[in-house]
Enzyme design. Structure first.
Site, PDB file in Angstrom:
ATOM      1  N   LYS A  72       0.826  -1.210   0.000  1.00  0.00           N
ATOM      2  CA  LYS A  72       0.000   0.000   0.000  1.00  0.00           C
ATOM      3  C   LYS A  72       0.865   1.266   0.000  1.00  0.00           C
ATOM      4  O   LYS A  72       2.072   1.205   0.241  1.00  0.00           O
ATOM      5  CB  LYS A  72      -0.930  -0.048   1.214  1.00  0.00           C
ATOM      6  CG  LYS A  72      -1.923  -1.224   1.175  1.00  0.00           C
ATOM      7  CD  LYS A  72      -2.884  -1.155   2.362  1.00  0.00           C
ATOM      8  CE  LYS A  72      -3.898  -2.290   2.308  1.00  0.00           C
ATOM      9  NZ  LYS A  72      -4.885  -2.181   3.430  1.00  0.00           N
TER      10      LYS A  72
ATOM     11  N   TYR B  56     -12.417  -2.092  -3.402  1.00  0.00           N
ATOM     12  CA  TYR B  56     -12.908  -2.221  -2.030  1.00  0.00           C
ATOM     13  C   TYR B  56     -14.428  -2.091  -1.936  1.00  0.00           C
ATOM     14  O   TYR B  56     -14.954  -1.785  -0.862  1.00  0.00           O
ATOM     15  CB  TYR B  56     -12.229  -1.184  -1.132  1.00  0.00           C
ATOM     16  CG  TYR B  56     -10.814  -1.569  -0.721  1.00  0.00           C
ATOM     17  CD1 TYR B  56     -10.588  -2.642   0.142  1.00  0.00           C
ATOM     18  CD2 TYR B  56      -9.707  -0.857  -1.176  1.00  0.00           C
ATOM     19  CE1 TYR B  56      -9.305  -2.998   0.533  1.00  0.00           C
ATOM     20  CE2 TYR B  56      -8.414  -1.203  -0.779  1.00  0.00           C
ATOM     21  CZ  TYR B  56      -8.219  -2.272   0.078  1.00  0.00           C
ATOM     22  OH  TYR B  56      -6.951  -2.623   0.475  1.00  0.00           O
TER      23      TYR B  56
ATOM     24  N   ASN C 213      -1.940   0.225   6.653  1.00  0.00           N
ATOM     25  CA  ASN C 213      -1.398  -0.989   7.266  1.00  0.00           C
ATOM     26  C   ASN C 213      -0.529  -1.820   6.311  1.00  0.00           C
ATOM     27  O   ASN C 213      -0.504  -3.035   6.380  1.00  0.00           O
ATOM     28  CB  ASN C 213      -2.530  -1.822   7.887  1.00  0.00           C
ATOM     29  CG  ASN C 213      -3.568  -2.243   6.873  1.00  0.00           C
ATOM     30  OD1 ASN C 213      -3.448  -1.941   5.696  1.00  0.00           O
ATOM     31  ND2 ASN C 213      -4.578  -2.970   7.327  1.00  0.00           N
TER      32      ASN C 213
ATOM     33  N   HIS D 231      -2.126  -5.416   1.565  1.00  0.00           N
ATOM     34  CA  HIS D 231      -3.401  -6.118   1.414  1.00  0.00           C
ATOM     35  C   HIS D 231      -3.112  -7.599   1.220  1.00  0.00           C
ATOM     36  O   HIS D 231      -2.095  -7.960   0.624  1.00  0.00           O
ATOM     37  CB  HIS D 231      -4.149  -5.590   0.177  1.00  0.00           C
ATOM     38  CG  HIS D 231      -5.335  -6.442  -0.189  1.00  0.00           C
ATOM     39  ND1 HIS D 231      -6.555  -6.312   0.431  1.00  0.00           N
ATOM     40  CD2 HIS D 231      -5.461  -7.471  -1.077  1.00  0.00           C
ATOM     41  CE1 HIS D 231      -7.388  -7.222  -0.066  1.00  0.00           C
ATOM     42  NE2 HIS D 231      -6.750  -7.931  -0.984  1.00  0.00           N
TER      43      HIS D 231
ATOM     44  N   GLU E  64      -9.679 -10.704  -7.265  1.00  0.00           N
ATOM     45  CA  GLU E  64      -8.731  -9.593  -7.139  1.00  0.00           C
ATOM     46  C   GLU E  64      -7.592  -9.715  -8.152  1.00  0.00           C
ATOM     47  O   GLU E  64      -7.165  -8.717  -8.745  1.00  0.00           O
ATOM     48  CB  GLU E  64      -8.195  -9.538  -5.704  1.00  0.00           C
ATOM     49  CG  GLU E  64      -9.286  -9.155  -4.702  1.00  0.00           C
ATOM     50  CD  GLU E  64      -8.903  -9.354  -3.237  1.00  0.00           C
ATOM     51  OE1 GLU E  64      -9.744  -9.063  -2.380  1.00  0.00           O
ATOM     52  OE2 GLU E  64      -7.768  -9.806  -2.960  1.00  0.00           O
TER      53      GLU E  64
HETATM   54  N1  UDP Z   1      -9.558  -0.367   7.373  1.00  0.00           N
HETATM   55  C1  UDP Z   1      -9.627   0.850   8.021  1.00  0.00           C
HETATM   56  N2  UDP Z   1     -10.278   0.912   9.244  1.00  0.00           N
HETATM   57  C2  UDP Z   1     -10.856  -0.176   9.816  1.00  0.00           C
HETATM   58  C3  UDP Z   1     -10.784  -1.407   9.148  1.00  0.00           C
HETATM   59  C4  UDP Z   1     -10.141  -1.463   7.928  1.00  0.00           C
HETATM   60  O1  UDP Z   1      -9.119   1.854   7.530  1.00  0.00           O
HETATM   61  O2  UDP Z   1     -11.426  -0.054  10.916  1.00  0.00           O
HETATM   62  C5  UDP Z   1      -8.861  -0.456   6.074  1.00  0.00           C
HETATM   63  C6  UDP Z   1      -7.497  -1.133   6.188  1.00  0.00           C
HETATM   64  O3  UDP Z   1      -6.612  -0.511   5.261  1.00  0.00           O
HETATM   65  C7  UDP Z   1      -7.829  -2.561   5.779  1.00  0.00           C
HETATM   66  C8  UDP Z   1      -8.872  -2.318   4.679  1.00  0.00           C
HETATM   67  O4  UDP Z   1      -9.642  -1.226   5.171  1.00  0.00           O
HETATM   68  O5  UDP Z   1      -6.686  -3.253   5.344  1.00  0.00           O
HETATM   69  C9  UDP Z   1      -9.779  -3.496   4.384  1.00  0.00           C
HETATM   70  O6  UDP Z   1     -10.383  -3.917   5.589  1.00  0.00           O
HETATM   71  P1  UDP Z   1     -10.497  -5.465   5.956  1.00  0.00           P
HETATM   72  O7  UDP Z   1     -11.417  -5.593   7.105  1.00  0.00           O
HETATM   73  O8  UDP Z   1     -10.802  -6.242   4.718  1.00  0.00           O
HETATM   74  O9  UDP Z   1      -9.019  -5.805   6.477  1.00  0.00           O
HETATM   75  P2  UDP Z   1      -7.862  -6.701   5.809  1.00  0.00           P
HETATM   76  O10 UDP Z   1      -8.527  -7.832   5.072  1.00  0.00           O
HETATM   77  O11 UDP Z   1      -7.065  -5.788   4.913  1.00  0.00           O
HETATM   78  O12 UDP Z   1      -7.044  -7.189   6.975  1.00  0.00           O
HETATM   79 MG    MG Z   2      -9.981  -7.802   3.646  1.00  0.00          MG
END
Ligand code: UDP
Ligand code: MG
Length: 139
Positions: free
Chosen positions: A11, A51, A114, A117, A128
């Site tokens: 990212k 997303y 974070n 992905h 994806e």
């Molecule tokens: N995210 C965020 N706030 C939250 C949860 C998620 O900004 O409270 C963002 C973060 O970048 C995350 C992405 O949205 O990686 C997708 O969320 P998901 O729950 O799918 O998490 P992941 O699968 O990436 O662990």
């Molecule tokens: Mg996810």
């Protein structure tokens, strides 16, 4: 191929922090092969499509802004049990909850920024991967 691939993005925060090299080294060291890769900027529209599953979540707008704020590295990774093994390598979504030694623990700035992905299922790994790469771009 189903079951053996996952999709990842490094990212914008990880790219900005010069962490492409170290993260790719961890990915290779963990036994993943790179089937496809590109360095690019997502438009807001593309980030929104990627997303779309999170459309109703409160963080969606910020997530789209952030994911289109700078270049990312997109890649298809291959390994036995790729989806689950990669989720383990990257750690929890919130880096403060991620296990020691995981990519997010080491490189993530916040729950939003974070670092990486990782697909959450074989089905989404395929969806994806197909969103970013044609068959001609996979090796
Ligand atoms: N995210 C965020 N706030 C939250 C949860 C998620 O900004 O409270 C963002 C973060 O970048 C995350 C992405 O949205 O990686 C997708 O969320 P998901 O729950 O799918 O998490 P992941 O699968 O990436 O662990
Ligand atoms: Mg996810």
């Amino acid at each position: 191929m189903t079951g053996n691939i996952t999709f990842t993005m490094l990212k914008p925060d990880a790219v900005e922090a010069n962490s492409i090299g170290p993260i790719l080294a961890m990915i290779n060291k963990a036994g993943f092969k790179i089937l496809a890769m590109k360095y690019m900027c997502l438009t807001k529209k593309q980030a929104g499509q990627f997303y779309a599953v999170h459309k109703e979540r409160p963080f969606y707008g910020e997530l789209i802004e952030y994911m289109s704020s700078g270049p990312i590295v997109a890649a298809i990774l291959s390994k036995e049990n790729a989806v689950l093994d990669y989720r383990q390598l990257i750690g929890a979504t919130d880096p403060s909850k991620a296990d020691e030694g995981t990519i997010r623990k080491l490189f993530a700035k916040s729950i939003a920024a974070n670092a990486v992905h990782g697909s959450d299922s074989d089905e989404n790994a395929n969806i994806e991967s197909n969103f970013f790469f044609s068959q001609l771009e996979r090796f």
